[in-house]
Design a protein around this motif. Structure first.
Motif, short mmCIF file in Angstrom:
data_model
loop_
_atom_site.label_atom_id
_atom_site.label_comp_id
_atom_site.label_asym_id
_atom_site.label_seq_id
_atom_site.Cartn_x
_atom_site.Cartn_y
_atom_site.Cartn_z
N GLN A 421 43.29 53.47 30.08
CA GLN A 421 41.69 53.19 30.37
C GLN A 421 40.73 53.68 29.34
O GLN A 421 39.67 53.79 29.57
N THR A 424 37.32 51.35 24.62
CA THR A 424 36.00 51.18 24.85
C THR A 424 35.54 50.38 24.03
O THR A 424 34.45 49.83 24.19
N MET A 681 35.82 41.55 32.56
CA MET A 681 36.65 42.61 33.17
C MET A 681 37.48 41.89 34.31
O MET A 681 38.50 42.63 34.94
N ASN A 748 46.03 47.83 31.86
CA ASN A 748 46.16 48.88 33.04
C ASN A 748 47.26 48.54 34.02
O ASN A 748 47.14 47.68 34.72
N MET B 94 30.34 54.27 32.92
CA MET B 94 31.50 53.49 33.29
C MET B 94 31.55 52.20 32.67
O MET B 94 32.37 51.59 32.20
N LYS B 98 33.81 50.28 29.72
CA LYS B 98 34.84 49.22 30.19
C LYS B 98 36.14 49.49 31.26
O LYS B 98 37.14 48.96 31.21
N ARG B 99 35.31 50.16 32.20
CA ARG B 99 36.23 50.32 33.31
C ARG B 99 35.65 49.99 34.75
O ARG B 99 34.44 49.59 34.73
N CYS B 100 36.58 50.06 35.88
CA CYS B 100 36.01 49.84 36.93
C CYS B 100 35.90 50.94 37.97
O CYS B 100 35.49 51.04 38.71
N LYS B 101 36.29 52.14 37.50
CA LYS B 101 36.36 53.46 38.12
C LYS B 101 35.53 54.36 37.42
O LYS B 101 35.82 54.59 36.34
N THR B 103 34.74 58.05 36.48
CA THR B 103 35.54 59.00 36.17
C THR B 103 35.03 60.49 36.35
O THR B 103 33.41 60.29 36.03
#
Lengths: 749, 648
Positions: A421, A424, A681, A748, B94, B98-101, B103
């Motif tokens: 993850q 970026t 996404m 992921n 976030m 480019k995440r869904c979670k 941190t």
């Protein structure tokens, strides 16, 4: 309801004030001339002074007089009404609106004095009246920008907090009762009114009323304002308003609404009839109503355009001419080209001539009428290597596959494994030979996807030993020992959010959370410059298609245009109301597009630094932009999962592509512009038929003039394909010169 | 002003709980927002405020003793507001990451934006181990900071270096068609296959292509896209059946391996069928292959091939990405054939076709369970079929024992209810018939074996049902009266079953605490396949020449299942293997018994393996050893079955 009826009884008194206000609009200068009328009305009003309502009316009159600096009449009126002078004077010495616990009327008056003063201080660049408002006018400050308090203090004029819901409800009932054609237009007023009324309540310390007001009416607002409402809801105290950016946005910028003249008249008449002073004030102060002649717009038309933080763009904001055409391609001698072709393949020869004309013909022969002047902005000279590259490009272009609904591109997916993850940002070079990735661990990694390995230039000591006259000097300067498939660039101290290759593949730009943009050399794989200017995270950066210039934008809401050899920005594009989330150069390098978290896209003229387009319609922060290769159209993708298509020349929305279920991080037109690829996404790549999308739009003069576009209903017809990945969000897309689609993302597991 | 600075001062001391709480809240909200833009209005946004007790606790933690109630309230509001603000900023990070979670680093960055020192050293990735404490009327959640001995850290060996980021390319689509390769998701997800087969009209509607678009991506060429455009009436979606060259090759390889002679290859092929995600398009081929194969081989009495084909069915069923409903019309007849056919092998007196019938019956039951819906009524139709056949047998004495056995097996696998209603009432008649065969003078050997099998089968299945249904006491005479010839035997079985149940109940009581612990999974793999790794359920009929029993979690501390490695058995020569296998099975039985509650898979595998071994012994390799058998029968499995197997 009772209160409202009371208000109607006092109609006479208020009407006079109202006419004042409406007649001279917001201009205070004219007000002086009409002051006698208002004093007389004030005199009339004293008789019923007794009930709370009347007192309020009186105070309103007093306010008005005061605003116009008619101190004599103020005194007289006050004496006659039997109001103690200290009732409205004492709170003035207090800080703005701090009359806590007192009678609302009293604090209102004090607050008003503040607002009056502060407004003066906005008009003239005086010091902010932060602590001692009465002295401000006298004390001349420096060139301080208006402080938050000044901005806020405009909220200090207020009515009875209990009446707010009634006012709002009254307007709601009215709007619900009007003809259908007007209802949709007038409903636009709800949201800004709601926000400003809520903020007024909060500002004046009516915390409970504010909460009730919010709970009662927040459900009525359009769903796409939910994000903002959430921020609003967390703000329940006056202290919170200081330093809250969203709040500032609401206050500093007028919310723009487009309403047809008929609807506007309807609203105006209603508000005047109902003596709805409060709402009228808000509309006057905080809203900008862009009135147009013609048919009122339908609900769907309005919904398509609304959603941004500060309403729609004003129509005149999009009136400036945009030269969206492409620059003329430089003439390049092609004998070299011929040799190569012959050497490569025999059969290519007869074909070659024609396609070359196709690809270059129109551009090189005559100047596109919509194109900017060749020298409008100075562009770097073409080097020999650039010419070689151009020739390569043309040769590749002849082998390009013509895409279309019946001929979909192949997609090659580059998965970043073991990225956890942390990936970026991704970029490909134009010739698709290199991939760069920005990572959350502050590193930038560059991969070669061709068998050619990445090599560093030899050290200075070694370089001096090289025979500079030899033919293969370019080969000799490379250090074979450093050859590897990938290189890591260390230098940033925060996640790398934006990354961009220079068109000549010699440089790489990266922007990071640490507030810098760095320029890396891909010859030595070292950092050349760190551009400091943004003090906050820089979300995106992008090279100009001609190199040399680049644009960056970030959390500080300012986009900066840089040249690689200047350590300070050449242009600063300020105007967005929230973070700039993505940046992009127009193919002709004369314009720059920025997408923002305020849900607007702005187009800036590089030459003048002006904002030439404000495009509204997205319902979430915009995360990707793409120009069509001919420069005429633009596509944008946002967190709301929709892709919007824009006609740059007219500044119009021309299409809406629905289908993604999550943020769209990547958009790209094919090399000929027939197909738009979008990556999201939600782990899909979708292909859209843009040719059809642009064809379907009928642009007559009327729609072009008013900007009221009828969007085609079903965007599903434009969807050519959906390709699921296996749990890999798509964060970058790129068409190779032969129209092969490359996609990239981190797997992921 | 002072509130604000104090709040910020306090912030680093906030138990991370609140951060994570807000994170959770935001995350939930965020998800809701993105998934359903408008549907449900936000619940109550204004009211999320930290309790004042937390303020007190936090103040105490930094040495501020008495905090007034008012200041607490003011503080808590302020702190809640600041936390929300920071969480909202963190969301930005976030999105850009480019995440869904969300941190913890996002929160750090957001703090940095506000010029607040980040929470250094708070690097929890997933799970934050809060501890709860209460006392003095207060309840606290806190994050325990253990004292760390530096020498421990220094002396511990370095953790493995994580794998470096690498780049891998694959074809997501080739000219508009998504290739079925492991890198791509299965072309048609099981859910979609299910909706397609059960609700063909609902699956894709014109204009609303959300579900259909996925399928469109694969295989659906522009032709279909066009059809969608101008087709006013949309027909049932056409699934494409063109196989690529690779797929054809694969199909050929797999089918050859499945029915070929090399057991290692077969195991590999079956493994592939059971796990490969891209078989959707080949499914019609496979099902035809199986049904045709059964048809041919039943006629030729080729037991081995039938077994192989049934194993293929099993593998297809095990594949998590396939939904077989569409192909049951071919598969069910094939399976039923293997259950009830009169003759499945050339030498019915020697070959163990009984195991095949059992296996097929279990397959049948499984497919009934998985695919039976109110519309297709598979379960009831199958039951009817068996009953019809069975009725015929019942009336007709001359029916083959094999068919009779198949019917009973098929029915009894369908569950205790079926046994109760359909088999128990016929026990008397059946018993009489068995008696006639065993006591009667002129019977062929085949009939005798058949009768024995039917008897053991009936005993096995009926005993547990009767044990549950019938009240105590178990009187032999009573049983004889009720069930005729089989009564006494049944009685002893029931007694045994009851004892078993009681024993289990005891053990369950004892082991409730450890049940949640990770259980060792049993993997039967073959040494011939180099590290095929994946777990196959033990549905193998033919026993591989050497067996390894592995536990994926070697060191799991359950006193109930001693280290499974203990039971690794390498059997080389068949003569000694039977002993060892039986030993080994005994231990499996032990495990399965102790873990009875949840590990039916283990039990199943044990039963299967048991049969396998018995088949081997029964087919004439080595003599059955009585003492061992006794040991087995003293364990869990009904001895009658073992006896029956051996006898055969």
């Amino acid at each position: 309801m009772a209160a409202v009826q009371d208000g109607q009884l006092n109609m006479e008194v208020e009407k006079d004030i109202k006419t004042e206000i409406t007649n001279d609009g917001s201009g205070n200068i004219n007000a002086n001339s009409s002051s006698p009328g208002s004093t007389s009305s004030g005199g009339k009003s004293k008789s019923p002074a007794g009930s709370g309502e009347d007192q309020q009316t009186l105070l309103a009159v007093l306010q008005f007089l005061k605003r116009n600096k008619l101190t004599e009449s103020v005194d007289i009126l006050r004496r006659e009404a039997g109001l103690s002078a200290d009732a409205d004077d004492s709170p003035v010495s207090d800080s703005a609106g701090a009359g806590s616990g007192g009678v609302p009327n009293v604090s209102a008056d004090g607050g008003d004095a503040n607002s009056l003063l502060s407004r003066v201080s906005i008009a003239t660049p005086f010091a902010p009246p932060a602590t001692a408002p009465p002295k401000v006018v006298a004390a001349s400050g420096g060139e301080d920008q208006p402080d938050v308090n000044v901005v806020l203090s405009a909220y200090s004029q207020q009515g009875d907090p209990v009446l707010y819901p009634l006012y709002y409800n009254g307007l709601k009932k009215f709007i619900e009762s009007v003809l259908d054609c007007h209802r949709a237009e007038l409903s636009q007023v709800f949201y800004p009114l709601f926000v400003h009324m809520y903020l007024e309540l909060v500002y004046n310390n009516h915390e409970n009323e504010a909460k009730q007001f919010f709970e009662k009416f927040s459900g009525d607002q359009e769903c796409y304002y939910e994000e903002d409402l959430r921020i609003l809801s967390s703000m329940s105290k006056k202290e919170h308003m200081k330093g809250n950016e969203t709040m500032l946005d609401f206050r500093t910028s007028k919310f723009v609404l487009r309403i047809s003249r008929d609807s506007y008249q309807l609203l105006k008449r209603h508000l005047q009839e109902r003596q709805n002073n409060q709402i009228w004030n808000i509309i006057q102060e905080h809203l900008y109503i862009d009135i147009f002649d013609g048919m009122p717009r339908s609900k769907s038309q309005i919904d398509a355009m609304s959603g941004s933080l500060a309403g729609e763009g004003k129509r005149d904001a999009n009136k400036a001419k945009v030269f969206y055409g492409l620059l003329k391609e430089p003439e390049i001698e092609v004998p070299l080209d011929d040799e190569d072709e012959e050497a490569e393949n025999e059969e290519g020869k007869p074909k070659k001539k024609k396609p070359k004309k196709d690809s270059m013909g129109s551009k090189s022969k005559k100047q596109d009428p919509n194109a900017p002047q060749q020298t409008r902005i100075p562009l770097p000279e073409l080097k020999d290597s650039d010419k070689l590259d151009k020739i390569m490009n043309m040769k590749e272009a002849t082998k390009k596959i013509r895409l279309g609904p019946d001929n979909l591109p192949s997609i090659c997916f580059y998965s970043f494994l073991n990225a956890y993850q942390g990936l970026t940002a991704v970029d490909f070079t134009d010739d698709s030979s290199l991939i760069a990735g920005g990572f959350a661990d502050s590193t930038v990694r560059v991969w070669s996807v061709t068998p050619k390995k990445l090599r560093r230039v030899k050290s200075a000591a070694d370089l001096s030993n090289i025979d500079k006259e030899s033919d293969d000097v370019l080969e000799r300067i490379m250090d074979e020992k450093t050859a590897s498939e990938s290189k890591i660039l260390y230098g940033h101290s925060g996640p790398v959010y934006g990354i961009s290759f220079s068109p000549d593949r010699n440089y790489l730009l990266s922007s990071s959370e640490d507030g810098t943009v760095r320029l890396w050399s891909l010859q030595t794989f070292t950092c050349l410059v760190g551009y400091k200017g943004h003090n906050y995270p820089v979300w995106d950066t992008q090279f100009s298609p001609y190199g040399y210039y680049f644009i960056s934008g970030g959390h500080d809401r300012v986009a900066r245009l840089w040249a690689t050899d200047h350590y300070q920005p050449l242009r600063m594009f300020a105007g967005h109301l929230a973070d700039i989330t993505c940046t992009l150069f127009h193919p002709n390098s004369n314009y720059v597009a920025t997408g923002s978290a305020d849900r607007t896209i702005r187009l800036w003229d590089v030459l003048t630094g002006n904002c030439v387009r404000i495009l509204t319609g997205h319902k979430g922060p915009i995360h990707s932009l793409a120009f069509s290769p001919n420069g005429k159209f633009m596509a944008s993708g946002a967190t709301d999962g929709r892709v919007l298509l824009w006609d740059v020349g007219h500044g119009l929305m021309v299409g809406e592509l629905k289908g993604h279920t999550d943020t769209i991080y990547a958009l790209k037109f094919s090399r000929d512009g027939e197909i738009l690829a979008s990556g999201s996404m939600d782990n899909t790549v979708k292909l859209w038929d843009t040719l059809k999308a642009f064809d379907d739009v009928e642009l007559d003069d009327f729609t072009a003039a008013t900007g009221h576009i009828h969007l085609p209903e079903n965007s599903q017809e434009l969807l050519l394909g959906t390709y699921m990945t296996k749990s890999t969000p798509v964060i970058h897309l790129h068409f190779t010169r032969r129209n092969l689609l490359l996609a990239a993302g981190a797997y992921n597991p | 002003m002072s509130y604000r600075s104090l709040a910020f001062e306090l912030f680093p001391f906030l138990p991370p709980l609140f951060v994570s709480e807000e994170q959770r809240l935001l995350h939930v909200r965020y998800e809701r927002y993105t998934s359903t833009m408008a549907e449900e209005r936000r619940p109550k946004q204004c009211t999320v405020v930290l309790p004042t007790e937390s303020m007190k606790a936090m103040a105490e933690s930094i040495g501020v003793g008495q905090l007034q109630e008012e200041s607490c309230a003011a503080l808590s509001e302020e702190v809640s507001y600041r936390i929300k603000e920071i969480a909202q900023d963190a969301l930005k990070f976030m999105h850009h990451g480019k995440r869904c979670k969300l941190t913890t680093s996002d929160i750090d960055h957001a703090l940095k934006l506000k010029n607040v020192e980040p929470l250094y050293g708070f690097q929890s990735q997933e799970f934050i181990p809060f501890r709860f404490a209460s006392g003095g009327g207060r309840e606290l959640h806190f994050y325990e900071e253990k004292e760390v001995d530096l020498s421990d850290i220094i002396n511990t060996p370095l953790p493995r270096v994580p794998l470096d980021v690498s780049l891998k390319a694959h074809w997501l689509s080739i000219e508009g068609v998504q290739p079925a390769i492991p890198e791509n998701p299965p072309p048609a997800p099981k859910e979609q296959q299910k909706t397609e087969s059960t609700e063909p009209l609902k699956a894709v509607k014109p204009g609303q292509e959300e579900e259909g678009s996925i399928q469109k991506g694969q295989g659906a060429t522009s032709a279909e896209a066009k059809g969608k455009k101008d087709g006013l009436m949309r027909m049932k979606p056409r699934s494409t059946h063109e196989l690529s060259v690779e797929q054809q090759l694969y199909y050929k390889e797999i089918t050859e391996a499945c029915v070929g002679s090399c057991e290692a290859k077969r195991a590999e092929a079956l493994q592939s069928i059971a796990t490969d995600p891209g078989l959707y398009q080949m499914l019609p081929r496979f099902s035809t292959f199986i049904s045709e194969g059964v048809r041919v081989n039943v006629v030729q009495n080729n037991l081995a091939l039938l077994i192989y084909l049934m194993r293929m069915v099993k593998a297809l069923m095990d594949n998590p990405t396939l939904y077989l409903e569409k192909y049951l019309h071919e598969l069910i007849p094939a399976v039923v054939t293997c259950i009830v056919s009169k003759q499945l092998c050339l030498r019915p007196d020697v070959d163990n076709h009984w195991a095949l019938r059992d296996f097929a019956a279990r397959l049948m039951a499984q497919s009934c369970k998985t695919f039976s819906t109110t519309t297709n009524n598979i379960q009831s139709r199958i039951t009817k079929t068996f009953t019809k056949v069975y009725n015929k047998c019942w009336l007709d004495d001359k029916t083959q024992w094999t068919t009779r056995y198949g019917c009973i097996a098929g029915l009894s696998e369908l569950g205790p209810d079926v046994i109760k209603t359909l088999i128990l009432p016929r026990l008397t008649v059946e018993g009489a018939r068995i008696k006639a065969v065993s006591d009667g003078p002129v019977v062929s050997n085949i009939d005798k074996i058949g009768a024995d099998h039917v008897q053991s089968l009936l005993l096995k299945h009926c005993a547990s049902v009767i044990a549950k249904a019938r009240p105590l006491p178990d009187n032999v005479e009573q049983y004889r009266a009720d069930y005729g010839y089989l009564g006494p035997m049944l009685c002893s079985h029931v007694v045994k079953a009851r004892a078993q149940a009681a024993l289990q109940a005891q053990q369950v009581n004892r082991t409730t605490l450890t049940i949640t612990q990770p259980r060792p999974t049993l993997t039967v793999s073959q040494s011939g396949i180099g590290g095929s790794g994946g777990s196959r359920t033990a549905s193998i009929i033919k026993v591989p020449s050497s067996l390894t029993l592995m536990s994926t979690r070697p060191g799991t501390p359950t006193q109930l299942s001693p280290p499974a490695t203990k039971y690794i058995v390498m059997a080389t020569s068949s003569g000694s293997s039977s002993t060892q296998q039986v030993l080994w099975m005994a231990s499996i039985c032990k495990i399965s018994r102790t873990l009875k509650l949840s590990s039916s898979a283990v039990a199943n595998s044990a039963v299967d393996m048991m049969k396998l071994a018995l088949m081997r012994t029964a087919t004439g390799k080595g003599d059955p050893e009585l003492p061992l058998l006794q040991r087995i029968s003293s364990l869990e499995l009904p001895a009658s079955e073992i006896a029956a197997q051996i006898n055969a």
